[in-house]
Motif scaffolding. Structure first.
Motif, PDB file in Angstrom:
ATOM      1  N   ARG A 149       0.783  -1.238   0.000  1.00 48.79           N
ATOM      2  CA  ARG A 149       0.000   0.000   0.000  1.00 48.79           C
ATOM      3  C   ARG A 149       0.809   1.279   0.000  1.00 48.79           C
ATOM      4  O   ARG A 149       0.280   2.337  -0.322  1.00 48.79           O
ATOM      5  CB  ARG A 149      -0.913   0.015   1.221  1.00 48.79           C
ATOM      6  CG  ARG A 149      -1.903  -1.137   1.169  1.00 48.79           C
ATOM      7  CD  ARG A 149      -3.092  -0.865   2.034  1.00 48.79           C
ATOM      8  NE  ARG A 149      -4.029  -1.966   1.929  1.00 48.79           N
ATOM      9  CZ  ARG A 149      -4.907  -2.258   2.868  1.00 48.79           C
ATOM     10  NH1 ARG A 149      -4.967  -1.539   3.969  1.00 48.79           N
ATOM     11  NH2 ARG A 149      -5.747  -3.266   2.702  1.00 48.79           N
ATOM     12  N   SER A 151       2.603   4.400  -0.905  1.00 49.47           N
ATOM     13  CA  SER A 151       2.571   5.020  -2.227  1.00 49.47           C
ATOM     14  C   SER A 151       3.953   5.559  -2.584  1.00 49.47           C
ATOM     15  O   SER A 151       4.786   5.827  -1.726  1.00 49.47           O
ATOM     16  CB  SER A 151       1.513   6.117  -2.307  1.00 49.47           C
ATOM     17  OG  SER A 151       1.679   7.002  -1.232  1.00 49.47           O
ATOM     18  N   THR A 152       4.149   5.676  -3.892  1.00 52.52           N
ATOM     19  CA  THR A 152       5.432   6.156  -4.403  1.00 52.52           C
ATOM     20  C   THR A 152       5.416   7.682  -4.427  1.00 52.52           C
ATOM     21  O   THR A 152       4.354   8.299  -4.427  1.00 52.52           O
ATOM     22  CB  THR A 152       5.657   5.628  -5.827  1.00 52.52           C
ATOM     23  OG1 THR A 152       4.482   5.892  -6.585  1.00 52.52           O
ATOM     24  CG2 THR A 152       5.901   4.143  -5.823  1.00 52.52           C
ATOM     25  N   THR A 153       6.590   8.296  -4.420  1.00 53.54           N
ATOM     26  CA  THR A 153       6.684   9.754  -4.428  1.00 53.54           C
ATOM     27  C   THR A 153       7.338  10.215  -5.719  1.00 53.54           C
ATOM     28  O   THR A 153       8.433   9.760  -6.056  1.00 53.54           O
ATOM     29  CB  THR A 153       7.545  10.230  -3.235  1.00 53.54           C
ATOM     30  OG1 THR A 153       6.981   9.697  -2.038  1.00 53.54           O
ATOM     31  CG2 THR A 153       7.591  11.748  -3.149  1.00 53.54           C
ATOM     32  N   TYR A 224       8.767   8.312 -10.516  1.00 58.33           N
ATOM     33  CA  TYR A 224       8.570   7.683  -9.207  1.00 58.33           C
ATOM     34  C   TYR A 224       9.653   6.616  -8.983  1.00 58.33           C
ATOM     35  O   TYR A 224       9.964   6.267  -7.872  1.00 58.33           O
ATOM     36  CB  TYR A 224       7.214   6.978  -9.127  1.00 58.33           C
ATOM     37  CG  TYR A 224       6.019   7.880  -9.273  1.00 58.33           C
ATOM     38  CD1 TYR A 224       5.459   8.481  -8.145  1.00 58.33           C
ATOM     39  CD2 TYR A 224       5.443   8.116 -10.515  1.00 58.33           C
ATOM     40  CE1 TYR A 224       4.344   9.288  -8.259  1.00 58.33           C
ATOM     41  CE2 TYR A 224       4.332   8.938 -10.644  1.00 58.33           C
ATOM     42  CZ  TYR A 224       3.789   9.520  -9.510  1.00 58.33           C
ATOM     43  OH  TYR A 224       2.691  10.316  -9.628  1.00 58.33           O
TER      44      TYR A 224
END
Ligand SMILES: [Zn+2]
Length: 330
Positions: A149, A151-153, A224
């Motif tokens: 879960r 999340s990528t930045t 990302y």
């Protein structure tokens, strides 16, 4: 993206076809390779091209290493050619020991037997491609759920093609330079804004020392994560390299087009719009992959499962996906 339910349905349809003895050369290759839970117990080989091929003797990247954590485990895409696994372990260790990057968050490599995927990625088919997050590994070990879960930045300012200085750090440049520095690396794909940032970085070097930049290739997405592609291991027949990148560091004029509006403009509408709906391209079949991929999909697994079809229950969903070992210090 396929939802879990759609993936499940696909698996069931494939299994029904298999039960009916209906699997053959015309079966969409992604249904076969996307549902194979374990590698082919054959000699390690990358077969075909990055975007049309398969992998035999796939090895799993350990879920946890001293300097890496594998992400999105339910996708079962932490498999690669042994040279890719060794590369990731070495990069992670070298970068951490140099104090550049605490550790890698590793995204998709390949499926256990490589091949086309049910969703995402045109390439990643022969076990020589890997996605690495542009986010440093956290100090703590992530739970399996967090690995699904988290999340990528993005390193870009939202809705722009500009680097976000609140996110970008020099360490991003250093990990990319290091990742490109190993001879087995053919290319690294990054967003054009990242390439530009590296071209202007004062740590990039001058003259010949700058040529690591040649391997850093601008492409859509890839803000990302970055995508490492290795060359075919030497002496392997049937693994096809891409042409090397154009000479030079790929900065300046070579990058200018990417930084202009053209690559990002919406496609022009056709002069005479056709009334017929566009035909969907047919999925690639087993027959369209290199011949050796048929052997790969038919080979038994290392645990002795006689063929891909023998343990039907274990093929549905991520529940029974075998997890790679945890790895002690290297
Ligand atoms: Zn990728």
């Amino acid at each position: 993206m396929l939802t879990g339910r759609t993936a499940l349905r696909t698996a069931i349809v494939t299994l029904a076809a298999i039960a009916a003895g209906d699997v053959g050369a015309q079966t969409p290759a992604k249904d076969l390779f996307g549902n194979a839970p374990q590698p082919a117990d054959l000699k390690a080989r990358a077969i075909g091209t990055y975007a049309r091929g398969c992998l035999s003797g796939g090895q799993p990247l350990a879920v946890d290493g001293p300097h890496w954590q594998a992400m999105r485990l339910s996708r079962n895409r932490y498999w690669g050619h042994p040279v890719l696994i060794r590369y990731l372990e070495r990069l992670a260790k070298d970068a951490a020991e140099a104090g550049d990057w605490r550790g890698l968050l590793v995204g998709d490599l390949a499926q256990p037997r490589g091949g086309p995927m049910l969703f995402g990625h045109a390439s990643h088919q022969i076990g020589l491609d890997a996605d690495i997050w542009l986010t440093e590994m956290p100090k703590q070990r992530l739970s399996r759920l967090r690995r699904e879960r988290m999340s990528t930045t993005s390193v870009l300012k939202k809705g722009t093609i500009e680097i976000d200085p609140r996110v970008w750090r020099e360490k991003h440049a250093r990990i990319l330079k290091r990742a490109a520095s190993y001879p087995e690396v053919a290319r690294i794909f990054v967003h054009p804004a990242i390439k530009n940032q590296l071209c202007e970085w004062d740590g990039a070097g001058t003259g010949k020392a700058r040529l690591w930049l040649r391997k850093i290739r601008p492409w859509y997405g890839h803000h990302y994560h970055f995508h490492v592609r290795l060359t075919c291991p030497s002496g392997y027949v049937g693994c096809k390299n891409q042409n090397p990148p154009p000479a030079g560091d790929g900065c300046g004029e070579a990058l200018a087009w990417w930084l202009g509006p053209e690559p990002w403009a919406p496609p022009k509408p056709a002069a005479k719009p056709s009334k017929k709906p566009a035909k969907k391209p047919r999925p690639v079949t087993l027959a369209q992959l290199p011949k050796a991929c048929t052997e790969v999909i038919e080979a038994p697994s290392p645990d002795g499962t006689p063929s891909r079809f023998a343990s039907a229950e274990s093929r549905i969903g991520p529940v029974n996906v075998p997890l790679p070992p945890r790895r002690p210090a290297n």
